[in-house]
Design an enzyme around this catalytic site. Sequence first.
Site, PDB file in Angstrom:
ATOM      1  N   PRO A  97     103.107 -31.060  38.708  1.00 22.11           N
ATOM      2  CG  PRO A  97     105.075 -31.896  37.796  1.00 22.11           C
ATOM      3  CD  PRO A  97     103.590 -31.980  37.671  1.00 22.11           C
ATOM      4  N   GLY A 107     101.347 -26.065  43.236  1.00 24.28           N
ATOM      5  CA  GLY A 107     101.362 -25.452  44.561  1.00 24.28           C
ATOM      6  C   GLY A 107     101.264 -26.419  45.722  1.00 24.28           C
ATOM      7  CD  GLU A 118     102.718 -22.271  11.590  1.00 24.49           C
ATOM      8  OE1 GLU A 118     101.637 -22.310  12.220  1.00 24.49           O
ATOM      9  OE2 GLU A 118     103.646 -23.085  11.795  1.00 24.49           O
ATOM     10  CG  HIS A 161      98.299 -25.269  11.550  1.00 27.95           C
ATOM     11  ND1 HIS A 161      97.875 -26.550  11.775  1.00 27.95           N
ATOM     12  CD2 HIS A 161      99.650 -25.307  11.600  1.00 27.95           C
ATOM     13  CE1 HIS A 161      98.936 -27.334  11.933  1.00 27.95           C
ATOM     14  NE2 HIS A 161     100.028 -26.600  11.827  1.00 27.95           N
TER      15      HIS A 161
HETATM   16  P1  ADP Z   1     104.438 -28.333  43.479  1.00 28.48           P
HETATM   17  O1  ADP Z   1     104.916 -28.648  44.852  1.00 28.48           O
HETATM   18  O2  ADP Z   1     103.000 -28.713  43.253  1.00 28.48           O
HETATM   19  O3  ADP Z   1     105.320 -28.808  42.371  1.00 28.48           O
HETATM   20  P2  ADP Z   1     105.077 -25.666  44.248  1.00 28.48           P
HETATM   21  O4  ADP Z   1     104.327 -25.526  45.504  1.00 28.48           O
HETATM   22  O5  ADP Z   1     106.532 -25.953  44.362  1.00 28.48           O
HETATM   23  O6  ADP Z   1     104.411 -26.744  43.316  1.00 28.48           O
HETATM   24  O7  ADP Z   1     104.832 -24.359  43.375  1.00 28.48           O
HETATM   25  C1  ADP Z   1     105.874 -23.595  42.868  1.00 28.48           C
HETATM   26  C2  ADP Z   1     105.556 -22.132  42.983  1.00 28.48           C
HETATM   27  O8  ADP Z   1     104.457 -21.765  42.152  1.00 28.48           O
HETATM   28  C3  ADP Z   1     105.145 -21.730  44.368  1.00 28.48           C
HETATM   29  O9  ADP Z   1     106.237 -21.442  45.164  1.00 28.48           O
HETATM   30  C4  ADP Z   1     104.309 -20.486  44.106  1.00 28.48           C
HETATM   31  O10 ADP Z   1     105.123 -19.358  43.999  1.00 28.48           O
HETATM   32  C5  ADP Z   1     103.687 -20.762  42.763  1.00 28.48           C
HETATM   33  N1  ADP Z   1     102.312 -21.241  42.929  1.00 28.48           N
HETATM   34  C6  ADP Z   1     101.848 -22.455  42.578  1.00 28.48           C
HETATM   35  N2  ADP Z   1     100.522 -22.559  42.869  1.00 28.48           N
HETATM   36  C7  ADP Z   1     100.160 -21.402  43.445  1.00 28.48           C
HETATM   37  C8  ADP Z   1      98.933 -20.900  43.986  1.00 28.48           C
HETATM   38  N3  ADP Z   1      97.811 -21.629  43.985  1.00 28.48           N
HETATM   39  N4  ADP Z   1      98.948 -19.671  44.502  1.00 28.48           N
HETATM   40  C9  ADP Z   1     100.056 -18.919  44.502  1.00 28.48           C
HETATM   41  N5  ADP Z   1     101.241 -19.318  44.025  1.00 28.48           N
HETATM   42  C10 ADP Z   1     101.306 -20.555  43.479  1.00 28.48           C
HETATM   43 ZN    ZN Z   2     101.996 -27.152  12.271  1.00 25.94          ZN
END
Ligand code: ADP
Ligand code: ZN
Length: 602
Positions: free
Chosen positions: A211, A214, A431, A434
């Site tokens: 997710p 893009g 911490e 680590h």
């Molecule tokens: P998905 O459908 O894979 O969950 P989205 O297309 O809804 O992801 O991405 C959410 C937002 O993140 C997009 O509207 C955009 O603003 C940003 N984003 C994600 N990937 C890119 C990318 N490769 N270039 C520019 N913006 C991106």
């Molecule tokens: Zn820890």
Amino acid sequence: MANKNNKKNGSQEDKWKKILYTLIPILLVLAVFTVGFILNNYQKNNDKNVAYTQLIKDINEGKIEKVEMTVGSTSVKLKYKDVEEEKSAIVPNTQAFIELIQNKVESGNEIELIQNPRNFIATFSEGLISLLPTIVLVILVILIIQMQGLGDKGKVYDPDISEDRISFKDVAGLDEERSEMMEIVEFLKNPEQYTKMGAKTPRGVLLCGKPGTGKTLIAKAIAGEAKVPFISMSGSEFVEMFAGLGASRVRKLFEKAKKVSPCIIFIDEIDAIGARRSSSSGADTENNQTLNQLLVEMDGFDSDQSIIVIAATNRPEMLDEALLRPGRFDRTITIPLPDLRGREEILKIHSKNKKLAEDVNLKSIAGDTAGFTGAELENILNEAAIIATNKKHNAIENIDIEDAVKKVTVGLEKHNRIISEKDKKLTAYHEAGHAVVSRYLETQKDIKEVSIIPRGIAGGYTMYKTNEDKFYVSKTEMEEKLISLLGGRAAEKIALNDISTGASNDIEVAMKIARDMVTVYGMSEKIGPMSMNLEKDPYQIQLLGNNLEDEIGKEVKNILEDAYEKAQMLLRVHRDKLDAVAAKLLEKEVINEQEFEAIFEE
Ligand code: ADP
Ligand code: ZN
């Protein structure tokens, strides 16, 4: 602007949903009350009601003085000779009843018969009241169906040819995937070119990726470049309360698409409907119907209809094989997490409409954000703008973006939480543990910042520098990662001779790594190069022999114990450094890279 329209529709839909959600309980209560009211009334009338057979008997015996009827109503009012109170009765056949009384009167009985003209209002309201529960129920059902969106759920984006449309310019990185996307655009623009050549036209494209990587953006960009409408729907919208609704929605979606073709249909979360069909009945059958309908629709395109279905999923392995057959989703494009250059480009795109200070170094921010999705990077810039505003900066400074990265990764700083001295000391040693352990491990990343200021649910944190993208992780690196993860717990034990719950997350992560080493990456000498996806198929293990489960358990335990031992050993050897880092943390709460390194140069 296509995107803006979408948002507006969305919020309007939400508003309606809100209204409906508040209306439904009210209507339900109303329905219950009406039913109650009617039952109650019925009960009350019951005392005064005379059964028809009794009434006939009473008439024959001459007990009745007066009968009052209304045309069009089966309910009659009765006056008994020796009773003050008026009674009533229901007569099944009014005509026969009137004749019966007239016969009685003719044969000498004294019964007064009053026939009132039809009372429209009374009959109407009588009918209405008896219908009320039904009416309320019907309204309820209509509302629910509305909410389910039986009507029109697919959103059409008009073929808007303005420059505002999303295009490939808005998609950063993904250079290799771009040529495949261009091909789809070409096909949508000039389908004849392909069909003339006898080429099979693409039908469905599956975009696989986490997710926020893009996928939706790409689908919109393809539609934008080809200047065709974009119709979208989410898989989860197909699987709602009513059985059979999913299939009808799929049908509607494609009907709409055929009307506006050429166009793009985008189905987000296709796994919600396209999950592997099982033979079992029950809850799955609804999904089966929906999935079957989708398959039917995809097979049923005419070749002159340029409709391309783009579907997105994070779990391609879950999909029914039938979906991936030729003529359906026969192309798969995997959308990876953005690499260093991709991240920088994404940051550039999303900072275009923001006011950045001179000192902002997007390249270094990109270096700090390995593993972030495009959506997360966009979010970081937004957070940075908010932080800059709160700090009254003239423009977004580099530090604001760095703070935003921290905020997104470890949650908000909570300066005002009151922490006891004892907790502080524990966190400091944890911490420091680590950090010191990592410092002595070859494969572990350099320390960027160590802090005992609570953020989110964590009492403190150790931040590492991330400056390169890796494709492979070696066994040694994994082992050393375990040592540094368990360094926190080891430090508590060595310095305070007690252990705390503060390490629970570290242990959880370590456990997962150790298990994956044995069961996914085949890194255990004893178990051998075997890969078992236990989450997907927990029974697989049983096929592999009787004591494999025990063996795996022992191996995982060995790996973890080994790492814990090594962490303790390292800290015993470098006890002075552990104490020094912990002391510095107690003094300053946060120490940066330079301050940390200085301790080791002494
Ligand atoms: P998905 O459908 O894979 O969950 P989205 O297309 O809804 O992801 O991405 C959410 C937002 O993140 C997009 O509207 C955009 O603003 C940003 N984003 C994600 N990937 C890119 C990318 N490769 N270039 C520019 N913006 C991106
Ligand atoms: Zn820890």
